[in-house]
Scaffold this motif. Sequence first.
Motif, PDB file in Angstrom:
ATOM      1  N   VAL A 701     -85.219 -13.503 -78.045  1.00 13.94           N
ATOM      2  CA  VAL A 701     -83.917 -12.800 -77.692  1.00 13.94           C
ATOM      3  C   VAL A 701     -84.398 -11.272 -77.522  1.00 13.94           C
ATOM      4  N   THR A 702     -83.963 -10.593 -76.617  1.00 11.91           N
ATOM      5  CA  THR A 702     -84.269  -9.031 -76.868  1.00 11.91           C
ATOM      6  C   THR A 702     -83.043  -8.506 -76.925  1.00 11.91           C
ATOM      7  N   VAL A 703     -83.220  -7.322 -77.992  1.00  9.55           N
ATOM      8  CA  VAL A 703     -81.903  -6.819 -78.428  1.00  9.55           C
ATOM      9  C   VAL A 703     -81.434  -5.598 -77.476  1.00  9.55           C
ATOM     10  N   GLU A 704     -80.181  -5.512 -77.054  1.00 11.07           N
ATOM     11  CA  GLU A 704     -79.704  -4.349 -76.047  1.00 11.07           C
ATOM     12  C   GLU A 704     -79.916  -3.095 -77.063  1.00 11.07           C
ATOM     13  N   PRO A 705     -80.840  -2.127 -76.678  1.00  9.62           N
ATOM     14  CA  PRO A 705     -80.875  -0.753 -77.271  1.00  9.62           C
ATOM     15  C   PRO A 705     -79.662  -0.088 -77.597  1.00  9.62           C
ATOM     16  N   ARG A 706     -78.662  -0.022 -76.785  1.00  9.14           N
ATOM     17  CA  ARG A 706     -77.285   0.903 -77.133  1.00  9.14           C
ATOM     18  C   ARG A 706     -76.708   0.159 -78.330  1.00  9.14           C
ATOM     19  N   VAL A 707     -76.883  -1.116 -78.790  1.00 10.63           N
ATOM     20  CA  VAL A 707     -76.398  -1.937 -79.682  1.00 10.63           C
ATOM     21  C   VAL A 707     -76.907  -1.298 -81.093  1.00 10.63           C
TER      22      VAL A 707
END
Length: 758
Positions: A701-707
């Motif tokens: 899973v790649t984490v959304e950077p804005r999160v």
Amino acid sequence: MQFRKKISLLAMACALAAVVPVAISAESPKVKASGNTAVTDVKPWMDKALNADQRTDLVLKEMTLDEKLTLVYGYFGTDAPQLNSKRPKESINLSAGYVYGIPRLGIPAQFQTDAGLGVACQAGEGAVRERTGLASGLSTTSSWDLEVAFNGGAMIGSEAHSSGFNVMLAGGVNLMREPRNGRNFEYGGEDPLLAGHIVGQQIKGIQSNHVISTLKHFALNDQDQGRTLANSLIEDSAARMSDLLALQIANEVGKPGSVMCSYNLVNGFYGCENQYLLNEVLKGDWGFKGYVMSDWGAVHSTIPAANNGLDQQSAYSFDKSPYFGAALKEAVEQNWVPQARLDNMARRILWAMFDKGLFDHPAKEGGTIDFAAHARVTQTGSEQGMVLLKNSNSILPLTKSLKKIAVIGSHSDVGVLSGGGSSKVYPIGGIAVKGLMPDLWPGPVIYFPSSPLKAIKARVPEAQVSYSEGTDVKAAAKLAAESELVVLFVNQWLGEDFDAQTLSLPDNQDALVAAIAKANPKTVVVLQNGGPVLMPWLDSVSGVLEAWYPGTSGGEAIARVLFGEVNPSGHLPATFPASEKQLPRPVLDGNPNDKVTKFNVNYFEGAAVGYKWYELKGLKPLFPFGYGLSYTQFSYSNLAAEVKEGVLTVNFKMTNTGKVKGKDVAQVYVAPVKGGWEAPKRLGGWSKVELNPGESKNVSVTVEPRVLSMYQSAAKTWSILEGDYKVILAQDSADANATSVIVHLNASTLNSLGKRVN
């Protein structure tokens, strides 16, 4: 202010003849005969080899002032005597709207349909359109499945195009700040990452049919009670990390041709004349190239609306004045609205029409619709979105050895419930239950003719399956006591233009559940509801299945899940509170009986929406965000997290440790060890995986950077602060068995689009 008053009064007095629209059929360029050779009168902008920008530039140069004004002015597609409005004869009857095209330039008309869950139909004179209805937006989001969302959008977009429509008023992504909101069922829940991606995929699916989809409602239209009077108050960075982030992600994923501005005010300015929202955020910071259309009745001016970013007045008769009719023409001629601004309005509309294929793939009424295939699409979506909330002693799935079953409540003998308002779809075969109130807006109350009782009987043909509507509680309880097991259907009907005043089930259904459960504790409750509800009877029943509004094939879908033909895999997209006292605003703002007085809705919780609020305040909900049971069990192992080139990737192994095939939604949350966010943690990503018994899969899973960031309003950037972060792998937001690892993030800055700049 003097100019605004002058234009408003002028518009109310002027005839509409100043803008003379002409009907157009969306046909190919005219062909002239020349002997035996056909010579095509091809306009240069009809060259498909050119991109949308080039084609727009070419046609815009040829347009007169009146032709540009034609594109920015919409009509209601239904006769409405109460509005002193008669639809254009060229429009599709009982439709949401119509915008004239320009015949001499080959510009097609816009045929607009209400949507979200299918091709909707207005009430009025004439035969209603019967079409396929998706399960509710909350159901689709509960699937946590991007393919389900896209397929549902593609299906309804196909039906729209085959029905003659080229614009769908779909794409609702207002966050669930208010669980009593009457329109929550249309939307994508409480988390911006989840809602944005699911709704973005729906928009993408719709537009795959050469139909413009909107993104709505822009913005912070998070309650319907007093929606034209409410002034949503929120700080900029908090909005950017919550409601606006959901809209931004949906815009990036779906690339809608249009954005619909909202009824409410935001920080003192109406959504459809809000310079900050429309010009600064949407068109400036996000680079949105399409056009902004108004919601029906959401325009309040000519000059401020045009100059502050509104590109098209929809169905003018819903507004107090035809603001973008003769008044806008005078405003342009007097330079109160610059000519360049009108050109930009027309450009945006034309660009979207070229980009989404309206010129090259004209929609026509009477197209072929495979209703059987489409029913299977919506059935699959409904099955994937159902959430198993309780399953004591594995009462589910039901066994076919049962001999005596009671089915009680909610007209489950004939159909399944849907929501009310502009998104309602009239079902194939007609409404299953007649005479329910309200029969007028936002009604009629619609039950799709898909009988859960019939579907249950089909699976146990040797059993005695008895039905009671439940209106006689004593008789229903007696039937329950005489049965091996009870399937009890309860409902909450919600719709546009009103909010539930309480989260309790209406019509004394809680008392019905209590009586049935007392008579027979082997009771499975099936919920058909528009949002979170309270369950004071939860401890006394054996099972609870959240079916939402399950759509065209809902009865069959419910039965398949109850009997284990489908293993439930839905997970909640919203928190179910234990009490209304847990809400940021325990009492709804506004007065449902006051239709004139503006009021403030202070979103003091900022970006701490839903599960973030509960964790921040240490509150234990009835069911947490992300919650959902299965008929099998899953385990996670080998959790690891790494950062490469500033991107956080989470890896783990998922195993089905149970005895049946199933799907699980592995949820990744991230929490800064030293705090500093609006809440302890945020959803960073997820993966829905199907596994056979005993099977394992490695998942990434790649984490959304804005999160991982905090929005900086002054710089218009997202900032990731250096430090240690806990990466949490869980099955819901309050999972007591969640595992975690620590990862270190370096400081970095993202631009307004979330792209790394250092």
